[in-house]
Design a protein around this motif. Structure first.
Motif, PDB file in Angstrom:
ATOM      1  N   LYS A  94       5.605   9.068  12.289  1.00  7.97           N
ATOM      2  CA  LYS A  94       4.538   9.385  11.323  1.00  7.97           C
ATOM      3  C   LYS A  94       4.706   8.611  10.019  1.00  7.97           C
ATOM      4  CE  LYS A  94       3.350  13.994  12.869  1.00  7.97           C
ATOM      5  NZ  LYS A  94       3.587  15.404  12.600  1.00  7.97           N
ATOM      6  N   THR A  95       5.659   7.684   9.984  1.00 12.65           N
ATOM      7  CA  THR A  95       5.897   6.898   8.762  1.00 12.65           C
ATOM      8  C   THR A  95       5.307   5.497   8.925  1.00 12.65           C
ATOM      9  OG1 THR A  95       8.030   8.020   8.655  1.00 12.65           O
ATOM     10  CG2 THR A  95       7.665   6.230   7.081  1.00 12.65           C
ATOM     11  N   LEU A  96       4.566   5.088   7.926  1.00 14.61           N
ATOM     12  CA  LEU A  96       4.077   3.707   7.879  1.00 14.61           C
ATOM     13  C   LEU A  96       5.029   2.920   6.988  1.00 14.61           C
ATOM     14  CD1 LEU A  96       1.940   1.442   8.258  1.00 14.61           C
ATOM     15  CD2 LEU A  96       0.755   2.391   6.253  1.00 14.61           C
ATOM     16  N   CYS A  97       5.584   1.832   7.503  1.00 15.30           N
ATOM     17  CA  CYS A  97       6.523   1.019   6.700  1.00 15.30           C
ATOM     18  C   CYS A  97       5.913  -0.355   6.444  1.00 15.30           C
ATOM     19  CB  CYS A  97       7.854   0.859   7.423  1.00 15.30           C
ATOM     20  SG  CYS A  97       8.786   2.382   7.500  1.00 15.30           S
ATOM     21  N   ILE A  98       5.826  -0.708   5.171  1.00 12.63           N
ATOM     22  CA  ILE A  98       5.208  -1.978   4.774  1.00 12.63           C
ATOM     23  C   ILE A  98       6.290  -2.883   4.181  1.00 12.63           C
ATOM     24  CG2 ILE A  98       3.465  -3.050   3.269  1.00 12.63           C
ATOM     25  CD1 ILE A  98       2.012  -0.239   3.405  1.00 12.63           C
ATOM     26  N   TYR A  99       6.428  -4.071   4.735  1.00 13.81           N
ATOM     27  CA  TYR A  99       7.470  -5.019   4.323  1.00 13.81           C
ATOM     28  C   TYR A  99       6.804  -6.228   3.695  1.00 13.81           C
ATOM     29  CZ  TYR A  99      10.374  -2.003   6.966  1.00 13.81           C
ATOM     30  OH  TYR A  99      11.022  -0.881   7.387  1.00 13.81           O
ATOM     31  N   VAL A 100       7.271  -6.619   2.518  1.00 13.14           N
ATOM     32  CA  VAL A 100       6.652  -7.743   1.816  1.00 13.14           C
ATOM     33  C   VAL A 100       7.685  -8.866   1.683  1.00 13.14           C
ATOM     34  CG1 VAL A 100       5.456  -8.479  -0.291  1.00 13.14           C
ATOM     35  CG2 VAL A 100       5.151  -6.137   0.552  1.00 13.14           C
ATOM     36  N   SER A 101       7.320 -10.057   2.144  1.00 14.30           N
ATOM     37  CA  SER A 101       8.245 -11.187   2.030  1.00 14.30           C
ATOM     38  C   SER A 101       7.493 -12.507   2.038  1.00 14.30           C
ATOM     39  CB  SER A 101       9.247 -11.172   3.187  1.00 14.30           C
ATOM     40  OG  SER A 101      10.080 -12.304   3.125  1.00 14.30           O
ATOM     41  N   CYS A 121       8.602   3.851  13.746  1.00  8.23           N
ATOM     42  CA  CYS A 121       7.606   3.719  12.679  1.00  8.23           C
ATOM     43  C   CYS A 121       6.607   2.606  13.036  1.00  8.23           C
ATOM     44  CB  CYS A 121       8.253   3.295  11.360  1.00  8.23           C
ATOM     45  SG  CYS A 121       9.631   4.305  10.881  1.00  8.23           S
ATOM     46  N   THR A 122       5.436   2.661  12.421  1.00 11.88           N
ATOM     47  CA  THR A 122       4.503   1.532  12.496  1.00 11.88           C
ATOM     48  C   THR A 122       4.843   0.607  11.335  1.00 11.88           C
ATOM     49  OG1 THR A 122       2.788   2.910  13.461  1.00 11.88           O
ATOM     50  CG2 THR A 122       2.059   0.860  12.392  1.00 11.88           C
ATOM     51  N   THR A 123       4.901  -0.695  11.617  1.00  8.09           N
ATOM     52  CA  THR A 123       5.312  -1.646  10.571  1.00  8.09           C
ATOM     53  C   THR A 123       4.216  -2.684  10.299  1.00  8.09           C
ATOM     54  OG1 THR A 123       6.414  -3.030  12.231  1.00  8.09           O
ATOM     55  CG2 THR A 123       7.781  -1.408  11.093  1.00  8.09           C
ATOM     56  N   ILE A 124       3.976  -2.913   9.027  1.00  2.00           N
ATOM     57  CA  ILE A 124       3.033  -3.965   8.605  1.00  2.00           C
ATOM     58  C   ILE A 124       3.805  -4.931   7.711  1.00  2.00           C
ATOM     59  CG2 ILE A 124       0.932  -4.514   7.295  1.00  2.00           C
ATOM     60  CD1 ILE A 124      -0.161  -1.767   7.962  1.00  2.00           C
ATOM     61  N   ALA A 125       3.695  -6.216   8.002  1.00  2.00           N
ATOM     62  CA  ALA A 125       4.321  -7.228   7.135  1.00  2.00           C
ATOM     63  C   ALA A 125       3.255  -7.859   6.261  1.00  2.00           C
ATOM     64  CB  ALA A 125       4.993  -8.305   7.974  1.00  2.00           C
ATOM     65  N   ILE A 126       3.626  -8.089   5.007  1.00  4.56           N
ATOM     66  CA  ILE A 126       2.798  -8.890   4.094  1.00  4.56           C
ATOM     67  C   ILE A 126       3.579 -10.192   3.942  1.00  4.56           C
ATOM     68  CG2 ILE A 126       1.829  -9.062   1.746  1.00  4.56           C
ATOM     69  CD1 ILE A 126       0.648  -6.653   3.136  1.00  4.56           C
ATOM     70  N   ALA A 127       3.104 -11.246   4.577  1.00  6.20           N
ATOM     71  CA  ALA A 127       3.884 -12.483   4.640  1.00  6.20           C
ATOM     72  C   ALA A 127       3.064 -13.635   4.087  1.00  6.20           C
ATOM     73  CB  ALA A 127       4.260 -12.764   6.091  1.00  6.20           C
ATOM     74  N   ASN A 128       3.760 -14.746   3.818  1.00  2.56           N
ATOM     75  CA  ASN A 128       3.028 -15.921   3.325  1.00  2.56           C
ATOM     76  C   ASN A 128       3.173 -17.103   4.276  1.00  2.56           C
ATOM     77  OD1 ASN A 128       1.424 -17.261   1.299  1.00  2.56           O
ATOM     78  ND2 ASN A 128       3.263 -18.414   0.760  1.00  2.56           N
ATOM     79  N   VAL A 129       4.280 -17.120   5.038  1.00  5.42           N
ATOM     80  CA  VAL A 129       4.537 -18.272   5.896  1.00  5.42           C
ATOM     81  C   VAL A 129       4.117 -17.945   7.333  1.00  5.42           C
ATOM     82  CG1 VAL A 129       6.305 -19.856   6.746  1.00  5.42           C
ATOM     83  CG2 VAL A 129       6.422 -19.007   4.383  1.00  5.42           C
ATOM     84  N   LEU A 130       3.146 -18.699   7.804  1.00  6.00           N
ATOM     85  CA  LEU A 130       2.629 -18.477   9.165  1.00  6.00           C
ATOM     86  C   LEU A 130       3.747 -18.626  10.187  1.00  6.00           C
ATOM     87  CD1 LEU A 130      -0.732 -20.470   9.214  1.00  6.00           C
ATOM     88  CD2 LEU A 130      -0.446 -18.004   9.485  1.00  6.00           C
ATOM     89  N   GLY A 131       3.837 -17.681  11.104  1.00  8.09           N
ATOM     90  CA  GLY A 131       4.820 -17.778  12.176  1.00  8.09           C
ATOM     91  C   GLY A 131       6.235 -17.461  11.734  1.00  8.09           C
ATOM     92  N   TYR A 143      -1.543 -11.884   5.887  1.00  8.94           N
ATOM     93  CA  TYR A 143      -1.035 -13.043   5.155  1.00  8.94           C
ATOM     94  C   TYR A 143      -1.642 -13.153   3.756  1.00  8.94           C
ATOM     95  CZ  TYR A 143       1.212 -14.898   9.316  1.00  8.94           C
ATOM     96  OH  TYR A 143       2.035 -15.069  10.392  1.00  8.94           O
ATOM     97  N   THR A 144      -0.750 -13.403   2.784  1.00  8.32           N
ATOM     98  CA  THR A 144      -1.215 -13.871   1.484  1.00  8.32           C
ATOM     99  C   THR A 144      -1.553 -15.344   1.732  1.00  8.32           C
ATOM    100  OG1 THR A 144       1.090 -14.388   0.969  1.00  8.32           O
ATOM    101  CG2 THR A 144       0.216 -12.355   0.064  1.00  8.32           C
ATOM    102  N   THR A 159       1.530 -12.942  -7.267  1.00  9.97           N
ATOM    103  CA  THR A 159       0.183 -12.465  -7.629  1.00  9.97           C
ATOM    104  C   THR A 159      -0.688 -12.287  -6.375  1.00  9.97           C
ATOM    105  OG1 THR A 159      -0.352 -14.740  -8.262  1.00  9.97           O
ATOM    106  CG2 THR A 159       0.079 -13.180 -10.049  1.00  9.97           C
ATOM    107  N   THR A 160      -0.487 -13.135  -5.372  1.00  7.79           N
ATOM    108  CA  THR A 160      -1.285 -12.921  -4.145  1.00  7.79           C
ATOM    109  C   THR A 160      -0.796 -11.676  -3.400  1.00  7.79           C
ATOM    110  OG1 THR A 160       0.061 -14.554  -2.949  1.00  7.79           O
ATOM    111  CG2 THR A 160      -2.053 -15.323  -3.838  1.00  7.79           C
ATOM    112  N   GLN A 161       0.494 -11.376  -3.504  1.00  7.12           N
ATOM    113  CA  GLN A 161       0.987 -10.109  -2.916  1.00  7.12           C
ATOM    114  C   GLN A 161       0.324  -8.917  -3.601  1.00  7.12           C
ATOM    115  OE1 GLN A 161       5.179 -10.710  -3.551  1.00  7.12           O
ATOM    116  NE2 GLN A 161       5.454 -11.859  -1.650  1.00  7.12           N
TER     117      GLN A 161
END
Ligand code: F6R
Length: 357
Positions: A94-101, A121-131, A143-144, A159-161
């Motif tokens: 029931k936890t949503l985990c968001i990872y930013v890198s 947990c369900t995980t969402i990444a906020i990433a900038n580098v494709l792949g 993706y930012t 700032t895009t994050q």
């Protein structure tokens, strides 16, 4: 490669209007946010959200967490990845985990992500580098669109994050059938123009940098979202200019740090959040009374006396102010380093991608 700029850092600061626009493109419509990458997620199943990251990305999380909590009323916990992975966090399906890198390769962030996955947990990444590794390991990736960030000190990725985390918060609120703040939605598209105008005041921020060039220490203060902004401002200043900088919650000043304020101490204050700005400004007065030279970033709505260096930020929705105030804080750090002759693109002891813990 540097497009006529002396350094990558300055080039990347100047790219922000464009990359913020790219990050918004195709995602913001008149009355809604569209994030197709996560359209299959049922957000009603979560009772808690974790934001996890390192360094600058962690500061973006501190902002994103407050915006998400206000928009969704879900409890949100923000933690540095190297703490999360060893602290036995209370997480489950029931936890949503968001990872930013930005790099998507930070060892602690990846380990923290894998831990959450092992607990269901369900995980969402906020990433900038494709792949990047994080995008392959997370259940979902947003993706930012900052493009390659070469300078070690993160600017446009941050700032895009912030922008993408705001979109994510609004999107989750929408998915939960909550009222989405129409005001923020309307103003998101104005951000690139505001950022562009702030960059035009570079000369002014370079003058503020002159106040710092011979200092050993500097203090940043703010409350609420502004606290996340000053943490990032202090990190930027210390990593590129080697001026020791500490960021404090303004309300904590009298619990200790005010002992450090003496004649000529530079205090950089941010007061953009209407519910607490007057409180921060009154803390500023306490530092002025002890001889501090204050640089204040606030909005036209606040009453300020006795602060020589006050910069009035554009009046937009307070939840978007972190994106704007990032620009002068980046430029102050940049110019302080530049005046001191530091290698801004490659500060000592730092690597762009921290692939070992
Ligand atoms: C500071 C900076 C670092 C990174 C941190 C996380 O300017 O760039 O603090 O933010 O090392 O890196 P990523 O986002 O690649 O996981």
């Amino acid at each position: 490669q540097k497009d006529g700029y002396d350094t990558y850092m300055l080039k990347e600061i100047n790219e922000q209007p464009h990359v913020i626009n790219e990050t918004l493109r195709g995602r913001v419509f008149e009355d809604k946010v569209v994030l197709n990458e996560i359209k299959d997620v049922d957000f009603s199943k979560f009772n808690k959200v974790y934001f996890v990251a390192c360094g600058t990305a962690y500061h973006a999380c501190l902002c994103g967490a407050q915006i998400l909590e206000r928009a969704t009323k879900l409890p949100v916990i923000t933690q540095v990845a190297s703490e999360f992975r060893y602290n036995d966090p209370i997480i489950d399906e029931k936890t949503l985990c968001i990872y930013v890198s930005q790099s998507g390769e930070t060892a602690d962030t990846l380990a923290a992500l894998r831990l959450a996955k092992s607990k269901g947990c369900t995980t969402i990444a906020i990433a900038n580098v494709l792949g990047s590794t994080i995008s392959r390991d997370a259940d979902y990736t947003l993706y930012t669109c900052a493009g390659p960030e070469i300078a070690v000190a993160s600017t446009k990725a941050y700032t895009t994050q912030l922008v993408l985390l705001t979109l994510l918060a609004l999107y989750i609120a929408q998915d939960l059938h909550l009222d989405v703040d129409q005001d923020i939605l309307n103003q998101l598209n104005d951000l690139p123009a505001y950022v562009e105008n702030l960059i035009k005041d570079e000369e002014l921020f370079a003058n503020y940098a002159k106040m710092l060039k011979d200092k050993h220490d500097c203090y940043f203060i703010g409350r609420s979202l502004d606290y996340a902004s000053v943490l990032e401002g202090a990190l930027k200043l210390k990593e590129v200019s080697y001026v020791h900088a500490d960021a404090y919650i303004a309300g904590e000043l009298k619990h200790g740090p005010i002992a450090l304020i003496e004649d000529g101490t530079v205090v950089i204050a941010v007061a953009t959040q209407p519910h607490v700005a007057a409180k921060t400004i009154s803390n500023i007065q306490e530092t002025v009374a002890r001889g501090a030279d204050v640089i204040l970033f606030t909005t036209e709505n606040e009453e300020v006396n006795n602060v020589k260096n006050t910069y009035i930020l554009p009046s937009i929705n307070p939840l978007l102010q972190s994106v704007l105030v990032a620009i002068p804080l980046q430029l102050i750090a940049y110019h302080t380093a530049n005046i001191k002759g530091c290698d801004v693109d490659k500060p000592r002891n730092l690597a762009k991608s921290v692939t070992v813990e």
